[in-house]
Scaffold this motif. Sequence first.
Motif, PDB file in Angstrom:
ATOM      1  N   UNK A 126      49.681  26.080  44.557  1.00 49.09           N
ATOM      2  CA  UNK A 126      48.191  26.295  45.173  1.00 49.09           C
ATOM      3  C   UNK A 126      47.464  25.088  45.679  1.00 49.09           C
ATOM      4  N   UNK A 127      48.376  23.882  45.605  1.00 47.90           N
ATOM      5  CA  UNK A 127      48.062  22.743  46.412  1.00 47.90           C
ATOM      6  C   UNK A 127      46.878  21.860  45.347  1.00 47.90           C
ATOM      7  N   UNK A 128      46.997  22.349  44.128  1.00 53.69           N
ATOM      8  CA  UNK A 128      45.961  21.465  43.295  1.00 53.69           C
ATOM      9  C   UNK A 128      46.570  20.482  42.536  1.00 53.69           C
ATOM     10  N   UNK A 129      45.926  19.281  42.377  1.00 55.20           N
ATOM     11  CA  UNK A 129      46.270  17.890  41.837  1.00 55.20           C
ATOM     12  C   UNK A 129      45.823  18.308  40.519  1.00 55.20           C
ATOM     13  N   UNK A 153      40.979  19.657  51.991  1.00 51.19           N
ATOM     14  CA  UNK A 153      42.520  19.107  51.960  1.00 51.19           C
ATOM     15  C   UNK A 153      43.015  19.016  50.541  1.00 51.19           C
ATOM     16  N   UNK A 154      42.156  17.971  49.714  1.00 53.63           N
ATOM     17  CA  UNK A 154      42.415  17.925  48.461  1.00 53.63           C
ATOM     18  C   UNK A 154      41.676  18.468  47.395  1.00 53.63           C
ATOM     19  N   UNK A 155      42.371  19.171  46.622  1.00 54.49           N
ATOM     20  CA  UNK A 155      42.108  19.872  45.509  1.00 54.49           C
ATOM     21  C   UNK A 155      42.423  19.299  44.211  1.00 54.49           C
ATOM     22  N   UNK A 177      36.287  19.609  38.069  1.00 50.53           N
ATOM     23  CA  UNK A 177      37.089  19.835  39.592  1.00 50.53           C
ATOM     24  C   UNK A 177      36.254  19.806  40.904  1.00 50.53           C
ATOM     25  N   UNK A 178      36.607  19.707  42.056  1.00 50.57           N
ATOM     26  CA  UNK A 178      35.909  19.396  43.296  1.00 50.57           C
ATOM     27  C   UNK A 178      35.847  20.913  44.075  1.00 50.57           C
ATOM     28  N   UNK A 179      35.493  21.841  43.104  1.00 50.07           N
ATOM     29  CA  UNK A 179      35.706  23.269  43.848  1.00 50.07           C
ATOM     30  C   UNK A 179      34.214  23.616  44.351  1.00 50.07           C
ATOM     31  N   UNK A 180      33.249  22.640  44.536  1.00 51.97           N
ATOM     32  CA  UNK A 180      32.120  23.019  45.157  1.00 51.97           C
ATOM     33  C   UNK A 180      30.927  23.474  43.979  1.00 51.97           C
TER      34      UNK A 180
END
Length: 226
Positions: free
Chosen positions: A99-102, A141-143, A163-166
């Motif tokens: 899922x492109x999550x670090x 771009x960065x999750x 997290x940086x999910x909003x």
Amino acid sequence: ARHAQMGEMIGMIAHQWRQPLNAMSGAAVNLGLRQQIGMIKDEDVKEASKFIQKSAQQMSQTIDDFMNFFNSNSEKEFFNLTDVIGNLENMIIAQLKIHGVELEITVEGCLEIHGNQNELTHVLLNLITNARDALNAQTKAQKKITIHAYDEPDATCSIKVSDNGGGIDVAIIDKIFNPYFTTKEQGQGTGIGLHMAKEIIERNFNGAITVRNIDDGVEFTLNFNT
């Protein structure tokens, strides 16, 4: 809720197994092609054999990790947090990468916690999968998901999952631990995960769990007496 959790686990196992299975298949196909054209060497067979054995052992370890998670043993004991986070990382890292999550993990304390190891794994896994779902709804771009464990001056332990999910709408952030309350679309969530997490931390660990919005994301804090 239990069925939903088991479905999530099966999906994680599938993600963990897909890469080694493809690699093992590729190794076998490569040997077959070399044999057909008469270019196979003993060293090729030895290397492929070692690679396949190593991949199979990794897949077997995945099964052990998930079986330990579903172990119904509810006895309390002192356990090492690094073991919990290590097992958790093994279970979730492949799916997060897809899922492109670090995932960033920092453990500076909390080496001994008293309670049930599997129950804490359940809580952390729930927080991470919720964060992953929030990040999947973003186009950034960065999750990133961060786990930070450290000792407090008053001899308590804190684990922060952020997290940086909003973030969470301030109008509902005080309700997210209520049973059957969910922000997900119908059929996407049971609304019981965070309520169960709160019950586990407060009743079984004699601790506390809180939530707050941070810059462009949300942060859950778990506090334990050590």
